[in-house]
Design a protein around this motif. Structure first.
Motif, short mmCIF file in Angstrom:
data_model
loop_
_atom_site.label_atom_id
_atom_site.label_comp_id
_atom_site.label_asym_id
_atom_site.label_seq_id
_atom_site.Cartn_x
_atom_site.Cartn_y
_atom_site.Cartn_z
N ASP A 72 0.87 -1.15 0.00
CA ASP A 72 0.00 0.00 0.00
C ASP A 72 0.91 1.21 0.00
N ASN A 73 1.17 1.75 -1.17
CA ASN A 73 2.19 2.79 -1.28
C ASN A 73 1.96 4.00 -0.39
N PRO A 74 0.77 4.57 -0.38
CA PRO A 74 0.60 5.78 0.44
C PRO A 74 0.92 5.53 1.91
N GLU A 75 0.69 4.31 2.35
CA GLU A 75 0.88 4.00 3.76
C GLU A 75 2.23 3.34 4.03
N ASN A 76 3.01 3.13 2.94
CA ASN A 76 4.29 2.44 3.12
C ASN A 76 4.12 1.16 3.92
N THR A 77 3.13 0.39 3.56
CA THR A 77 2.86 -0.87 4.23
C THR A 77 2.92 -2.00 3.23
N ILE A 78 3.51 -3.10 3.64
CA ILE A 78 3.52 -4.28 2.79
C ILE A 78 2.84 -5.43 3.52
#
Length: 117
Positions: A72-78
């Motif tokens: 999730d790019n905006p949240e910098n979450t993988i």
């Protein structure tokens, strides 16, 4: 300093599913690759899955067709969706992020996954 925090590990029966998450403490710019490694007791650390900034994914042969990496790019979450889990999947799972141009790399503290009946 950026911190990566994994969550979602735990105990699951063979054939079950888990979803791991890895969140960065702040936005990381110029990401090249994000991914997951795992390490079981007495074994070497093994690359599980990676995803590039362009969305290209790569998986270890042992998890192909069962695990899915996403971000999730905006949240910098993988994320790592793990299905059809086997006892051999038991390990500590670590997420990591590598920035482009040698700017930096970051590791999480690990989350334990145990697959057992």
């Amino acid at each position: 300093q950026v911190q990566l925090v994994e969550s979602g590990g735990g105990l699951v029966q063979p054939g079950g599913s888990l979803r791991l998450s890895c969140a960065a403490s702040r936005t990381i710019l110029n990401i090249n690759t994000m991914g997951w490694y795992r390490q079981a007791p007495g074994k070497q650390r093994e690359l599980v899955a990676t995803i590039t900034s362009g969305g290209t994914t790569n998986y270890a042969d042992s998890v192909k067709g069962r695990f899915t990496i996403s971000r999730d790019n905006p949240e910098n979450t993988i994320y790592l969706q793990m299905n059809s889990l086997k006892p051999d999947d038991s390990a500590v799972y670590y997420c990591y992020v590598v920035q482009a141009w040698g700017l930096g790399s970051y590791w999480g503290q690990g989350t334990q996954v145990t697959v057992s009946s």
